[in-house]
Design an enzyme around this catalytic site. Structure first.
Site, mmCIF file in Angstrom:
data_model
loop_
_atom_site.group_PDB
_atom_site.id
_atom_site.type_symbol
_atom_site.label_atom_id
_atom_site.label_comp_id
_atom_site.label_asym_id
_atom_site.label_seq_id
_atom_site.Cartn_x
_atom_site.Cartn_y
_atom_site.Cartn_z
ATOM 1 N N HIS A 199 16.361 -2.495 3.316
ATOM 2 C CA HIS A 199 15.237 -3.005 2.538
ATOM 3 C C HIS A 199 14.957 -2.022 1.406
ATOM 4 O O HIS A 199 14.970 -0.812 1.601
ATOM 5 C CB HIS A 199 13.987 -3.134 3.405
ATOM 6 C CG HIS A 199 12.817 -3.666 2.624
ATOM 7 N ND1 HIS A 199 12.665 -5.008 2.353
ATOM 8 C CD2 HIS A 199 11.798 -3.032 2.006
ATOM 9 C CE1 HIS A 199 11.585 -5.175 1.619
ATOM 10 N NE2 HIS A 199 11.041 -4.005 1.385
ATOM 11 N N ARG B 94 -4.148 -10.213 -0.265
ATOM 12 C CA ARG B 94 -4.135 -8.851 -0.822
ATOM 13 C C ARG B 94 -3.927 -8.902 -2.333
ATOM 14 O O ARG B 94 -4.542 -8.154 -3.098
ATOM 15 C CB ARG B 94 -3.032 -8.022 -0.156
ATOM 16 C CG ARG B 94 -3.359 -7.653 1.287
ATOM 17 C CD ARG B 94 -2.125 -7.131 2.008
ATOM 18 N NE ARG B 94 -1.599 -5.940 1.365
ATOM 19 C CZ ARG B 94 -0.328 -5.556 1.470
ATOM 20 N NH1 ARG B 94 0.537 -6.239 2.181
ATOM 21 N NH2 ARG B 94 0.069 -4.466 0.871
ATOM 22 N N ASP C 176 2.132 -12.423 7.513
ATOM 23 C CA ASP C 176 2.308 -11.622 6.295
ATOM 24 C C ASP C 176 2.150 -12.479 5.050
ATOM 25 O O ASP C 176 1.560 -12.034 4.059
ATOM 26 C CB ASP C 176 3.670 -10.919 6.286
ATOM 27 C CG ASP C 176 3.837 -10.113 5.012
ATOM 28 O OD1 ASP C 176 3.033 -9.188 4.813
ATOM 29 O OD2 ASP C 176 4.716 -10.440 4.191
ATOM 30 N N LYS D 160 8.550 -8.217 8.526
ATOM 31 C CA LYS D 160 9.634 -9.113 8.129
ATOM 32 C C LYS D 160 10.989 -8.570 8.590
ATOM 33 O O LYS D 160 11.869 -9.311 8.999
ATOM 34 C CB LYS D 160 9.614 -9.308 6.609
ATOM 35 C CG LYS D 160 8.417 -10.165 6.182
ATOM 36 C CD LYS D 160 8.190 -10.206 4.689
ATOM 37 C CE LYS D 160 7.584 -8.943 4.175
ATOM 38 N NZ LYS D 160 6.902 -9.023 2.890
ATOM 39 N N SER E 103 3.513 -4.816 6.427
ATOM 40 C CA SER E 103 4.002 -6.032 5.779
ATOM 41 C C SER E 103 5.533 -6.031 5.721
ATOM 42 O O SER E 103 6.203 -6.978 6.143
ATOM 43 C CB SER E 103 3.403 -6.109 4.368
ATOM 44 O OG SER E 103 4.102 -6.994 3.545
HETATM 45 N N1 URA Z 1 6.552 -5.593 -0.285
HETATM 46 C C1 URA Z 1 6.119 -6.251 0.812
HETATM 47 O O1 URA Z 1 6.856 -7.020 1.418
HETATM 48 N N2 URA Z 1 4.850 -6.036 1.221
HETATM 49 C C2 URA Z 1 4.009 -5.203 0.601
HETATM 50 O O2 URA Z 1 2.901 -5.059 1.033
HETATM 51 C C3 URA Z 1 4.465 -4.527 -0.536
HETATM 52 C C4 URA Z 1 5.749 -4.738 -0.956
#
Ligand code: URA
Length: 424
Positions: free
Chosen positions: A81, A167, A160, A186, A182
């Site tokens: 990621h 947010r 999320d 995932k 967050s």
């Molecule tokens: N990327 C994400 O998936 N979540 C966040 O909160 C910030 C960047």
């Protein structure tokens, strides 16, 4: 649960217990908790933070809010990621490279938003490439080809999706525990056993300084390890764009160069380091030499071709990777050395040209972008090209010109900037 008390607990800086946090996440997904209460809690977290234990529970509850992909029948599942950057095409290279070196990459990925690009948009600049696969086809391709990348399913970590939208609308994105939970919710739902997290640092990234990037990396690592995942963290520079190409089709072309053993050295360096870290985590240690060899001798590119073909992409077709023919050149106003290239400004210029999104549902023009001719530390002369801007009939060109003019800083001397900052 009594939401005003829950919000008050965090407002006053006291810890939540696990059951309350889990009930809160359930309430977000079921719709029982109204947005105004969730938003109040988010703002309390921005000011008071969350402990490591609370952050891990939040991430785990968000993961449990939807499906978890079961990859347990696949060997050496690996994922990476990136916290988001400009010109970051590493997934396109890393995925087939890792598959070639024994890993299985079964990856869900996102679209770009704002000044940062997304892997799914880049893949869609290849004619015919299909990013919508059902679970059976996804798993079958992972087993047959060793690599599959699809658009993230809405069923993964739905909490999320809801939290992130709130947010975004309430200026509460910028909180390390909220970002860490967050991202990791995932990744955990995505099912890979071993992960490498590329935390970008600099003016084009979420994290502007090394200490906050280190902290974010540690939080995400702790969340992953609590769930039994192997997690490595790499910090990389995002003060200037990665590589030379910024823009969807152009980035795929640059990724192909790296897969064929050439391409910009900084892209190659990041890919090799990410590969080494995640392969080690996965119990498949490979030396840098082995990894470089897979790029140099054509194996990684051959795997890329198999992957693209498996998802319907056509690399040889003339409509593939079609760059816009309309170009404009930014030239150097004086002799000098490039001291800075503002990644945020370059990313924003590409967005204005139509290559990125302001809103989630915006369409993206894959053929526009900015190709740099120099990097920080490189020498240039008055009138020499700094960047080629690929626009479509002038759309957004004036904005892009303005942004790029301010993005390049020339000086009498400047050092090259390392792309790898720290590995923990
Ligand atoms: N990327 C994400 O998936 N979540 C966040 O909160 C910030 C960047």
């Amino acid at each position: 649960m009594h939401m005003p008390s829950f919000i008050q607990t965090k407002r006053d800086g006291r810890p939540h217990d696990d059951a309350d946090l889990r009930a809160f996440v359930d309430g977000i997904v079921s719709g029982d908790i109204p947005d105004y209460q969730t938003a109040a809690w988010l703002m309390a977290v921005v000011f008071q933070g969350l402990s490591d234990a609370e952050t891990a529970t939040l991430a785990s509850a968000m993961t449990d809010s939807g499906d978890r992909l079961d990859l347990s029948d696949l060997p050496h599942t690996v994922d990476k990621h990136s916290t988001g950057g400009v010109g970051d095409k590493t997934t396109l290279i890393l995925a087939p490279l890792l598959a070639e070196l024994g890993g299985t990459v079964a990856k869900m990925s996102g679209r770009g938003l704002g000044h940062t690009g997304g892997t799914i948009d880049k893949l869609e600049s290849i004619a015919g490439f299909n990013v919508t696969l059902d679970e059976a086809a996804f798993l079958k391709q992972a087993a047959d080809v060793g690599v599959v990348v699809a658009g993230a399913s809405k069923r993964l970590a739905p909490a999320d999706g809801k939290l992130y939208a709130l947010r975004d609308a309430t200026a509460t994105v910028k909180s390390l525990p909220l970002i860490a939970s967050s991202i990791m919710s995932k990744k955990l739902a995505g099912g890979a056993k071993s992960l490498v997290l590329d935390v970008k640092v600099g003016q084009g990234a979420f994290m502007k300084t090394v200490p906050e990037a280190v902290q974010l990396g540690r939080m995400m690592q702790a969340i992953g390890e609590r769930e039994g995942r192997n997690v490595a963290v790499v910090l990389t520079d995002m003060d200037q764009p990665l590589g030379l190409a910024v823009g969807n089709a152009s980035e795929v072309l640059e990724a192909i160069q790296v897969l064929q053993g050439s391409g910009p050295p900084d892209v190659r360096e990041v890919v090799v380091r990410l590969a080494r870290e995640v392969l080690t985590q996965s119990g498949l240690p490979a030396s840098e030499r082995d990894i470089r060899a897979a790029l140099d001798d054509g194996r990684a590119y051959a795997r890329f071709e198999r992957w693209v073909a498996a998802q319907g992409g056509r690399l040889t077709d003339e409509t593939s990777l079609a760059l816009s023919p309309d170009t404009w050149m930014l030239t150097a106003p004086r002799d000098g050395v490039v001291a800075n290239i503002d990644a945020l400004a370059v990313g924003e210029a590409v967005r204005r040209l139509g290559g990125g999104r302001s809103r989630k549902d915006d369409a993206v023009d894959h053929g526009v972008g900015v190709d740099l001719h120099v990097k920080v530390g490189g020498r240039t002369g008055q009138g020499e090209p700094l960047a080629t801007v690929r626009h479509r009939g002038g759309r957004g060109l004036e904005d892009a010109q303005r942004m790029l003019a301010g993005a390049f800083v020339l000086d009498d001397q400047a050092a090259e900037r390392p792309v790898l900052l720290e590995v923990s």
